[in-house]
Write a protein that holds these residues in place. Structure first.
Motif, short mmCIF file in Angstrom:
data_model
loop_
_atom_site.label_atom_id
_atom_site.label_comp_id
_atom_site.label_asym_id
_atom_site.label_seq_id
_atom_site.Cartn_x
_atom_site.Cartn_y
_atom_site.Cartn_z
N ALA A 276 0.70 -1.03 0.00
CA ALA A 276 -0.08 0.14 0.06
C ALA A 276 0.80 1.17 -0.05
O ALA A 276 0.40 2.19 -0.26
N GLY A 277 2.04 0.95 0.05
CA GLY A 277 3.01 2.13 0.01
C GLY A 277 3.14 3.13 1.29
O GLY A 277 3.67 4.07 1.48
N ILE A 278 2.62 2.41 2.34
CA ILE A 278 2.72 2.96 3.86
C ILE A 278 3.95 3.02 4.45
O ILE A 278 4.59 3.79 4.97
N GLU A 279 4.82 1.96 4.08
CA GLU A 279 6.04 1.58 4.55
C GLU A 279 6.95 1.11 3.06
O GLU A 279 6.29 0.66 2.31
N LYS A 280 8.24 1.39 3.01
CA LYS A 280 8.93 1.07 1.89
C LYS A 280 8.98 -0.39 1.89
O LYS A 280 8.97 -1.00 0.59
N THR A 281 9.41 -0.74 2.97
CA THR A 281 9.44 -2.29 3.07
C THR A 281 8.96 -2.97 4.12
O THR A 281 8.77 -2.24 5.41
N GLU A 282 8.42 -4.22 4.17
CA GLU A 282 7.84 -4.82 5.49
C GLU A 282 9.03 -5.17 6.33
O GLU A 282 8.60 -5.34 7.47
N ASN A 283 10.15 -5.07 5.89
CA ASN A 283 11.33 -5.46 7.13
C ASN A 283 11.47 -4.41 7.91
O ASN A 283 11.49 -4.54 9.37
N ARG A 284 11.36 -3.19 7.53
CA ARG A 284 11.43 -1.99 8.59
C ARG A 284 10.24 -2.13 9.52
O ARG A 284 10.44 -1.96 10.88
N VAL A 285 9.13 -2.09 9.17
CA VAL A 285 7.97 -2.16 10.09
C VAL A 285 7.78 -3.26 10.79
O VAL A 285 7.60 -3.26 12.25
N LEU A 286 8.15 -4.50 10.42
CA LEU A 286 8.30 -5.74 11.29
C LEU A 286 9.30 -5.65 12.26
O LEU A 286 9.14 -5.95 13.48
N ALA A 287 10.63 -5.30 11.87
CA ALA A 287 11.71 -4.87 12.80
C ALA A 287 11.30 -4.12 14.00
O ALA A 287 11.68 -4.51 15.25
N GLU A 288 10.71 -3.07 13.70
CA GLU A 288 10.15 -2.11 14.65
C GLU A 288 9.05 -2.62 15.66
O GLU A 288 9.20 -2.42 16.88
N ALA A 289 8.37 -3.46 15.10
CA ALA A 289 7.26 -4.15 15.89
C ALA A 289 7.80 -5.28 16.79
O ALA A 289 7.44 -5.33 17.74
N VAL A 290 8.62 -5.94 16.25
CA VAL A 290 9.28 -6.99 16.93
C VAL A 290 10.04 -6.54 18.19
O VAL A 290 10.13 -6.90 19.20
N SER A 291 10.65 -5.37 17.90
CA SER A 291 11.47 -4.71 19.07
C SER A 291 10.75 -4.18 20.27
O SER A 291 11.05 -4.45 21.24
N ILE A 292 9.73 -3.57 19.74
CA ILE A 292 8.69 -2.94 20.70
C ILE A 292 8.27 -4.16 21.47
O ILE A 292 8.13 -4.00 22.81
N SER A 293 7.73 -5.18 20.72
CA SER A 293 7.15 -6.32 21.65
C SER A 293 8.10 -7.09 22.38
O SER A 293 7.90 -7.54 23.48
N SER A 294 9.30 -7.20 21.98
CA SER A 294 10.33 -7.83 22.88
C SER A 294 10.54 -7.08 24.03
O SER A 294 11.28 -7.66 24.87
N THR A 295 10.76 -5.86 24.16
CA THR A 295 10.77 -4.93 25.22
C THR A 295 9.68 -5.12 26.14
O THR A 295 9.92 -5.36 27.47
N ALA A 296 8.33 -5.30 25.77
CA ALA A 296 7.15 -5.50 26.53
C ALA A 296 7.17 -6.87 27.22
O ALA A 296 6.76 -7.05 28.29
N VAL A 297 7.41 -7.94 26.38
CA VAL A 297 7.47 -9.39 26.67
C VAL A 297 8.58 -9.90 26.34
O VAL A 297 9.02 -10.09 25.20
N SER A 298 9.45 -10.21 27.17
CA SER A 298 10.89 -10.76 27.01
C SER A 298 10.92 -12.11 26.15
O SER A 298 11.98 -12.18 25.39
N GLU A 299 10.19 -13.00 26.24
CA GLU A 299 9.96 -14.17 25.57
C GLU A 299 9.58 -13.83 23.92
O GLU A 299 10.02 -14.71 23.34
N ALA A 300 9.28 -12.84 23.66
CA ALA A 300 9.04 -12.42 22.25
C ALA A 300 10.27 -12.17 21.47
O ALA A 300 10.52 -12.04 20.29
N GLY A 301 11.47 -12.07 22.28
CA GLY A 301 12.77 -11.71 21.73
C GLY A 301 13.30 -13.13 20.98
O GLY A 301 14.17 -13.20 20.19
N LEU A 302 12.29 -14.22 21.07
CA LEU A 302 12.63 -15.31 20.27
C LEU A 302 12.17 -15.30 18.72
O LEU A 302 12.41 -15.82 18.13
#
Length: 188
Positions: A80-106
């Motif tokens: 949809a052109g909202i983000e240039k790549t899914e990699n960037r938005v996913l990396a940011e989402a996983v980083s935020i999730s890992s901070t909130a839930v340590s097990e999400a670091g997997l």
């Protein structure tokens, strides 16, 4: 439980702000994004129903389903052109999730896609107490729903109309609520 209908089809997406479009083009772009969202939310609703029906028979499959849902949503955000790549938005989402839930670091992003293979391998090879297993994997699964919510949060601002953005934000809340409900009922 509210259900979304399933529609088949191909849709091209565009971000009106990125192209510097006028009001008519913005409305057309909003309409194209909406068409794609109907498809996306239909897929997610279908997966939530799948989790409801068979999640307890094969709980590790739920992690795979959630990974697929997240990857599909990230693909949509990029298409949809909202983000240039899914990699960037996913990396940011996983980083935020890992901070909130340590097990999400997997969870990690591999070649632009969320990879849950480490989580799946850990589930299959778990040798610890059963009650801990349930807690750990429930937390990971719920963090994956949180990642999807983060992706949804990146879609609403792409609309040129605040009213349409608000309507879709409501739809996102319902969709993620249904998915969350399904995941909470899985006995990992």
């Amino acid at each position: 439980m509210r259900k979304f209908f399933v529609v088949d089809g191909e849709v091209e997406y565009s971000n009106p702000e990125a192209a510097g479009q006028g009001p008519d083009e913005s409305a057309a772009a909003d309409s194209a994004i909406e068409s794609g969202l109907v498809l996306l939310l239909s897929e997610i609703a279908r997966h939530a129903e799948e989790i409801n029906e068979s999640g307890n028979k094969n709980p590790v499959e739920v992690i795979g389903i959630l990974s697929d849902v997240i990857n599909r949503a990230a693909e949509f955000v990029a298409a949809a052109g909202i983000e240039k790549t899914e990699n960037r938005v996913l990396a940011e989402a996983v980083s935020i999730s890992s901070t909130a839930v340590s097990e999400a670091g997997l969870l990690h992003v591999d070649n632009g896609r969320l990879s849950a293979q480490t989580v799946i391998n850990l589930y299959k090879g778990w040798s610890g107490p059963k009650n801990e297993k349930s807690l750990v994997f429930n937390r990971i699964a719920m963090s994956m729903v949180g990642i999807l919510e983060f992706l949804f949060g990146s879609i609403a601002p792409a609309f040129s109309s605040e009213k349409i953005a608000d309507e879709w934000s409501d739809a996102f809340a319902i969709c993620s609520g249904e998915l969350s409900y399904a995941v909470k009922n899985v006995k990992f």
